[in-house]
Enzyme design. Structure first.
Site, mmCIF file in Angstrom:
data_model
loop_
_atom_site.group_PDB
_atom_site.id
_atom_site.type_symbol
_atom_site.label_atom_id
_atom_site.label_comp_id
_atom_site.label_asym_id
_atom_site.label_seq_id
_atom_site.Cartn_x
_atom_site.Cartn_y
_atom_site.Cartn_z
ATOM 1 N N HIS A 9 0.830 -1.215 0.000
ATOM 2 C CA HIS A 9 0.000 0.000 0.000
ATOM 3 C C HIS A 9 0.864 1.265 0.000
ATOM 4 O O HIS A 9 2.029 1.204 -0.343
ATOM 5 C CB HIS A 9 -0.996 -0.045 1.167
ATOM 6 N N GLU A 23 -2.298 0.592 7.917
ATOM 7 C CA GLU A 23 -1.424 -0.496 7.484
ATOM 8 C C GLU A 23 -0.199 0.011 6.726
ATOM 9 O O GLU A 23 0.921 -0.470 6.934
ATOM 10 C CB GLU A 23 -2.204 -1.490 6.607
ATOM 11 N N HIS A 78 2.661 -6.945 4.862
ATOM 12 C CA HIS A 78 1.280 -6.474 5.041
ATOM 13 C C HIS A 78 0.808 -6.715 6.476
ATOM 14 O O HIS A 78 1.412 -7.488 7.223
ATOM 15 C CB HIS A 78 0.324 -7.202 4.087
ATOM 16 N N GLU A 140 1.408 -11.523 6.352
ATOM 17 C CA GLU A 140 0.308 -10.774 6.990
ATOM 18 C C GLU A 140 0.558 -10.823 8.496
ATOM 19 O O GLU A 140 0.380 -11.847 9.146
ATOM 20 C CB GLU A 140 -1.041 -11.410 6.657
HETATM 21 ZN ZN LIG Z 1 -2.269 -5.177 2.806
#
Ligand SMILES: [Zn+2]
Length: 224
Positions: A9, A23, A78, A140
């Site tokens: 992102h 995030e 992430h 993640e």
């Molecule tokens: Zn993400």
């Protein structure tokens, strides 16, 4: 060994948000820690990041950056959302053998360092995993919308712990050697105003200068 770290992102795309956290910001902090540890403590490792600031970069462009550089490994960072807790990692859903092998070695190191719930080694058809030419992983790291996870993610020391887990995994997966020609210092190489790398090993700094000296207007080597 050329490792591309990909903080997910950025810019107008904050990624997941929750509990006062974004995030994109956490991803960048963790990625920078991974880079800084690698270049400060290991020999023969070159690290680049798909972004080193709060900018938007498309998924295909992230893969293209790794492909054109000729990265040996791609690691995308992430934070999860959507109800749950703990850590999970992804490789491309065709499960290339080289990606499986690296995931098998890296995933448990991150779980061990973080001391959180292991949600498992997974595979998915994510663009950055599909479009990269080299083995790749996407991690993640906890759930931003779970209060207990967010409390940990808000802790600066814990973000370094997450990075350390990733580095421990990379060391095992790629037999990275400890030691630095930079005396423990990390140097950014900035070509015409753009940082192209950060290195602890003097040879890597020289290699970066050689790559750019024919075309650059100016090259700056700056200790971090
Ligand atoms: Zn993400």
């Amino acid at each position: 060994m050329k490792i591309m770290i990909d903080p997910g992102h950025g810019g107008h795309d904050p990624g997941a948000v929750g509990n006062g956290l974004q995030e994109k910001t956490l991803n960048l902090t963790i990625a920078r820690h991974i880079r800084d540890i690698l270049v400060a403590e290991y020999q023969g490792v070159e690290v680049r990041m798909t972004r080193d600031s709060d900018v938007f970069i498309g998924l295909s462009q992230r893969a293209a950056l790794a492909n054109s550089w000729g990265a040996n490994y791609f690691m995308s960072i992430h934070i999860n959302a959507g109800g749950g807790t703990g850590f999970e990692s992804y490789i491309y859903n065709t499960r290339p053998a080289s990606s499986v092998r690296a995931q098998d070695l890296i995933h448990p190191q991150i779980v061990q360092a973080m001391g959180v719930t292991d949600r498992g080694k997974k595979s998915a058809n994510f663009a950055v995993l599909r479009e990269t030419n080299m083995p790749a992983i996407l991690t993640e790291n906890l759930f931003i919308d779970r209060a207990a996870d967010a409390t940990r993610l808000a802790n600066a020391t814990f973000l370094r712990t997450i990075a350390r887990g990733h580095v421990n995994g990379l060391e095992r997966a790629f037999n990275l050697r400890k030691g630095s020609g930079g005396g423990g210092n990390v140097y950014r190489v900035i070509v015409d105003g753009t940082q192209v790398g950060a290195y602890g090993d003097h040879q890597n700094i020289l290699n970066e200068i050689r790559r750019n000296v024919g075309t650059a207007r100016n090259i700056l080597v700056q200790r971090t």
